[in-house]
Scaffold this active site. Structure first.
Site, PDB file in Angstrom:
ATOM      1  N   CYS A  77      65.066  59.840  32.461  1.00  0.00           N
ATOM      2  CA  CYS A  77      65.924  60.839  33.096  1.00  0.00           C
ATOM      3  C   CYS A  77      67.105  61.156  32.173  1.00  0.00           C
ATOM      4  CB  CYS A  77      66.420  60.263  34.417  1.00  0.00           C
ATOM      5  SG  CYS A  77      67.669  61.240  35.232  1.00  0.00           S
ATOM      6  N   ARG A 111      60.240  33.564  35.910  1.00  0.00           N
ATOM      7  CA  ARG A 111      61.359  34.108  36.648  1.00  0.00           C
ATOM      8  C   ARG A 111      61.886  33.053  37.613  1.00  0.00           C
ATOM      9  NH1 ARG A 111      61.696  37.406  33.167  1.00  0.00           N
ATOM     10  NH2 ARG A 111      61.684  39.663  33.454  1.00  0.00           N
ATOM     11  N   ARG A 123      68.727  57.511  32.436  1.00  0.00           N
ATOM     12  CA  ARG A 123      67.812  56.699  31.637  1.00  0.00           C
ATOM     13  C   ARG A 123      68.518  55.401  31.237  1.00  0.00           C
ATOM     14  NH1 ARG A 123      66.734  59.584  25.971  1.00  0.00           N
ATOM     15  NH2 ARG A 123      66.202  61.310  27.324  1.00  0.00           N
ATOM     16  N   CYS A 171      66.171  38.376  33.510  1.00  0.00           N
ATOM     17  CA  CYS A 171      65.177  38.889  32.572  1.00  0.00           C
ATOM     18  C   CYS A 171      65.734  38.638  31.170  1.00  0.00           C
ATOM     19  CB  CYS A 171      65.015  40.379  32.849  1.00  0.00           C
ATOM     20  SG  CYS A 171      64.228  41.317  31.559  1.00  0.00           S
ATOM     21  N   HIS A 172      64.859  38.687  30.195  1.00  0.00           N
ATOM     22  CA  HIS A 172      65.295  38.423  28.822  1.00  0.00           C
ATOM     23  C   HIS A 172      66.399  39.390  28.373  1.00  0.00           C
ATOM     24  CE1 HIS A 172      64.060  36.100  25.181  1.00  0.00           C
ATOM     25  NE2 HIS A 172      65.000  36.894  24.736  1.00  0.00           N
ATOM     26  N   THR A 173      66.411  40.583  28.923  1.00  0.00           N
ATOM     27  CA  THR A 173      67.439  41.566  28.542  1.00  0.00           C
ATOM     28  C   THR A 173      68.831  41.123  29.020  1.00  0.00           C
ATOM     29  OG1 THR A 173      65.732  43.234  28.752  1.00  0.00           O
ATOM     30  CG2 THR A 173      67.976  44.036  28.588  1.00  0.00           C
ATOM     31  N   CYS A 195      62.873  64.672  34.239  1.00  0.00           N
ATOM     32  CA  CYS A 195      62.290  64.293  35.533  1.00  0.00           C
ATOM     33  C   CYS A 195      61.233  65.303  35.961  1.00  0.00           C
ATOM     34  CB  CYS A 195      63.379  64.173  36.592  1.00  0.00           C
ATOM     35  SG  CYS A 195      64.347  62.658  36.428  1.00  0.00           S
ATOM     36  N   CYS A 249      61.951  45.155  37.360  1.00  0.00           N
ATOM     37  CA  CYS A 249      61.830  45.210  35.893  1.00  0.00           C
ATOM     38  C   CYS A 249      60.523  44.608  35.391  1.00  0.00           C
ATOM     39  CB  CYS A 249      63.013  44.556  35.186  1.00  0.00           C
ATOM     40  SG  CYS A 249      62.817  44.565  33.394  1.00  0.00           S
ATOM     41  N   CYS A 251      66.613  61.181  38.560  1.00  0.00           N
ATOM     42  CA  CYS A 251      67.420  62.090  39.384  1.00  0.00           C
ATOM     43  C   CYS A 251      66.539  63.112  40.080  1.00  0.00           C
ATOM     44  CB  CYS A 251      68.496  62.763  38.534  1.00  0.00           C
ATOM     45  SG  CYS A 251      67.890  64.153  37.540  1.00  0.00           S
ATOM     46  N   CYS A 306      66.338  66.938  36.479  1.00  0.00           N
ATOM     47  CA  CYS A 306      66.542  67.312  35.074  1.00  0.00           C
ATOM     48  C   CYS A 306      65.217  67.682  34.409  1.00  0.00           C
ATOM     49  CB  CYS A 306      67.228  66.182  34.315  1.00  0.00           C
ATOM     50  SG  CYS A 306      66.175  64.768  34.007  1.00  0.00           S
ATOM     51  N   HIS A 317      69.699  43.022  36.487  1.00  0.00           N
ATOM     52  CA  HIS A 317      69.059  44.311  36.789  1.00  0.00           C
ATOM     53  C   HIS A 317      67.740  44.147  37.534  1.00  0.00           C
ATOM     54  CE1 HIS A 317      67.289  42.932  33.033  1.00  0.00           C
ATOM     55  NE2 HIS A 317      66.277  43.733  33.256  1.00  0.00           N
ATOM     56  N   GLU A 318      67.346  42.884  37.805  1.00  0.00           N
ATOM     57  CA  GLU A 318      66.088  42.685  38.533  1.00  0.00           C
ATOM     58  C   GLU A 318      66.447  42.109  39.893  1.00  0.00           C
ATOM     59  OE1 GLU A 318      62.278  41.419  36.202  1.00  0.00           O
ATOM     60  OE2 GLU A 318      62.917  39.703  37.366  1.00  0.00           O
TER      61      GLU A 318
HETATM   62  N1  APR Z   1      55.161  34.900  18.384  1.00  0.00           N
HETATM   63  C1  APR Z   1      54.605  34.806  19.621  1.00  0.00           C
HETATM   64  N2  APR Z   1      55.335  34.625  20.755  1.00  0.00           N
HETATM   65  C2  APR Z   1      56.667  34.520  20.619  1.00  0.00           C
HETATM   66  C3  APR Z   1      57.318  34.620  19.366  1.00  0.00           C
HETATM   67  C4  APR Z   1      56.506  34.805  18.208  1.00  0.00           C
HETATM   68  N3  APR Z   1      57.042  34.861  16.976  1.00  0.00           N
HETATM   69  N4  APR Z   1      58.654  34.505  19.576  1.00  0.00           N
HETATM   70  C5  APR Z   1      58.825  34.338  20.902  1.00  0.00           C
HETATM   71  N5  APR Z   1      57.639  34.333  21.551  1.00  0.00           N
HETATM   72  C6  APR Z   1      57.364  34.177  22.977  1.00  0.00           C
HETATM   73  C7  APR Z   1      58.229  33.129  23.654  1.00  0.00           C
HETATM   74  O1  APR Z   1      57.742  31.815  23.465  1.00  0.00           O
HETATM   75  C8  APR Z   1      58.140  33.567  25.116  1.00  0.00           C
HETATM   76  O2  APR Z   1      57.062  32.963  25.795  1.00  0.00           O
HETATM   77  O3  APR Z   1      57.678  35.384  23.645  1.00  0.00           O
HETATM   78  C9  APR Z   1      57.927  35.076  25.021  1.00  0.00           C
HETATM   79  C10 APR Z   1      59.115  35.906  25.509  1.00  0.00           C
HETATM   80  O4  APR Z   1      59.246  35.694  26.876  1.00  0.00           O
HETATM   81  P1  APR Z   1      60.621  35.636  27.698  1.00  0.00           P
HETATM   82  O5  APR Z   1      61.685  35.004  26.875  1.00  0.00           O
HETATM   83  O6  APR Z   1      60.317  35.035  29.028  1.00  0.00           O
HETATM   84  O7  APR Z   1      61.018  37.197  27.829  1.00  0.00           O
HETATM   85  P2  APR Z   1      60.525  38.354  28.826  1.00  0.00           P
HETATM   86  O8  APR Z   1      61.469  38.465  29.971  1.00  0.00           O
HETATM   87  O9  APR Z   1      59.066  38.248  29.099  1.00  0.00           O
HETATM   88  O10 APR Z   1      60.788  39.639  27.890  1.00  0.00           O
HETATM   89  C11 APR Z   1      60.068  39.816  26.687  1.00  0.00           C
HETATM   90  O11 APR Z   1      60.588  42.148  26.533  1.00  0.00           O
HETATM   91  O12 APR Z   1      61.979  43.320  27.960  1.00  0.00           O
HETATM   92  C12 APR Z   1      61.865  42.696  26.732  1.00  0.00           C
HETATM   93  O13 APR Z   1      64.112  41.944  26.206  1.00  0.00           O
HETATM   94  C13 APR Z   1      62.833  41.548  26.587  1.00  0.00           C
HETATM   95  O14 APR Z   1      62.416  41.243  24.249  1.00  0.00           O
HETATM   96  C14 APR Z   1      62.148  40.732  25.537  1.00  0.00           C
HETATM   97  C15 APR Z   1      60.666  40.906  25.855  1.00  0.00           C
HETATM   98 ZN    ZN Z   2      64.401  43.428  32.409  1.00  0.00          ZN
HETATM   99 ZN    ZN Z   3      66.508  63.238  35.786  1.00  0.00          ZN
END
Ligand code: APR
Ligand code: ZN
Ligand code: ZN
Length: 377
Positions: free
Chosen positions: A112, A372, A116, A45-47, A104, A177, A98, A101, A68-69
């Site tokens: 949580c 993904r 959390r 994931c992006h995170t 929750c 996620c 949990c 708390c 985490h996914e």
């Molecule tokens: N304007 C429009 N779209 C944008 C811009 C912008 N300025 N900058 C980036 N994007 C688009 C990217 O092209 C991409 O398609 O945002 C999308 C982000 O997607 P992913 O990189 O696949 O990320 P994703 O896993 O979907 O998460 C998105 O949510 O959970 C949070 O940390 C995560 O910040 C991230 C967001």
């Molecule tokens: Zn995530």
């Molecule tokens: Zn809790």
């Protein structure tokens, strides 16, 4: 292997931006109220990407196991765990529940007190120690209560959800996620109504899950916004009715959206992780009642790009963590809804690779090529 240390493969991060190293690690048995699970599938994931880049200084704790996914099966449970047993199908959740708390017990929050989501936490809650170690006996740190880039991982039972054994585990990985975050933001946080208009900024997995949530709620206009033109096609498959690329517009995105919607959309979602996008998303909604939900992760130190007086125009803005789902209570039901094909989870899995090719999977996300990439362990 109940009660014994397991030796297995994990993708270990040794420093910011360094390729993950596939190596043998030791995984301790689960302690009181903990669960050890065998991961079968995990995705990025992006995170994970943000953490891997080490953008946030305070998060630079190494060696560490990200991820985490995921989905998998219970290998063994620690003392006191009653709601799960060996062989159960499970998904990890980074935002635990949990059940005891004050949070929750409240219907108003899914955060949580103990479990959390916390990107700075890198040890187990019960004793402040790591369950992973190197063969030399040095600790390897945890990530987001989950650390799924490992064949085996140990989690607090508050961060593991048992799902129907008939549920397809590949697709269930998304519940961990991306799908829960996006669909939940549309269903729970915004409570999108039939016939309403929606703008989704950023069409990654999170944004497309919001689109899916709006589509299943029968929103009549769903505008997808992305700077990557390749997102148009997938967006249409998932249900966007209009697509805007900010780079092709001569005016601000919010002006264009207000023109298209008679004054603004009812709901907008920021899924790009960009401060300017938050402002555009906020101004895209209709005054009087518009609601903006922020889903993107923004590195510190940043503040909202709004003048307080702008809130008097009746536009509201809020954040959403894990789609406001209470993981342990609500995810099993969500999984059943997905099994009835009400949600198109398979559309999110654009690539599949063996676990050993995890660094290639990172590059697919960096390059905007994958939604993904499912890694098979
Ligand atoms: N304007 C429009 N779209 C944008 C811009 C912008 N300025 N900058 C980036 N994007 C688009 C990217 O092209 C991409 O398609 O945002 C999308 C982000 O997607 P992913 O990189 O696949 O990320 P994703 O896993 O979907 O998460 C998105 O949510 O959970 C949070 O940390 C995560 O910040 C991230 C967001
Ligand atoms: Zn995530
Ligand atoms: Zn809790």
């Amino acid at each position: 292997m109940t009660g014994k240390v397991i030796t297995c493969r994990a993708a270990v991060a040794w420093g910011p931006n360094q390729p993950l190293v596939m190596e043998e690690v030791l995984v301790d048995p689960p302690q009181k109220m903990e669960v050890r699970i065998k991961i079968l599938f995990t995705s990025i994931c992006h995170t994970d990407l943000t953490a891997w880049k080490g953008e946030n200084e305070a998060q630079r704790v190494y060696p560490r196991i990200f991820g985490h996914e995921a989905s998998g099966v219970v290998e063994s449970v620690g003392e006191g765990v009653e709601d799960m047993k060996e062989g159960d199908h499970v998904v990890p959740i980074f935002n635990g529940e949990c059940g005891d708390c004050v949070y929750c017990k409240s219907e108003k929050s899914n955060l949580c007190q103990r479990f959390r989501v916390n990107p700075f936490k890198s040890v187990m809650a019960s004793d402040g120690k790591c369950r992973f170690s190197t063969k030399q006996g040095n600790p390897i740190f945890h990530f987001l209560n989950t650390s799924t880039f490992s064949e085996y991982t140990v989690l607090d039972s508050a961060c593991v959800v048992k799902i129907d054994s008939q549920a397809p585990l590949k697709e269930m990985t998304l519940l961990s996620c991306g799908a829960s975050t996006g669909l939940g933001a549309a269903w729970n946080t915004a409570n999108v109504q039939a016939g309403s208009s929606v703008a989704v900024f950023g069409l990654g997995a999170v944004g497309l899950a919001v689109v899916e949530g709006a589509r299943t709620r029968r929103a009549s206009k769903i505008i997808g916004i992305d700077i990557n033109p390749n997102k148009l096609l997938k967006g249409q498959t998932m249900g966007i009715t209009d697509f805007l690329n900010p780079k092709d517009l001569r005016k601000a995105v919010h002006e264009k959206i207000r023109e298209m919607t008679n004054g603004g959309v009812d709901y907008s979602f920021e899924c790009a992780g960009n401060l300017e996008v938050i402002r555009e998303a906020f101004l895209s909604t209709h005054d009087g009642w518009g609601l903006t939900v922020v889903l993107g992760i923004h590195p510190t130190p940043r503040t909202l790009p709004l003048h307080p007086m702008e809130l008097f125009d009746g536009r509201r803005i809020t954040g959403s963590v894990f789609g406001d789902f209470k993981g342990k209570t609500q995810l099993p039901h969500f999984a059943e809804e997905c099994m009835r094909q009400e949600v198109k989870l398979d559309e999110f899995i654009t690539h599949e690779l063996p676990f050993s090719e995890i660094n290639e999977a990172f590059q697919l996300l960096v390059g905007g090529k994958s939604l993904r990439c499912l890694l098979h362990l």
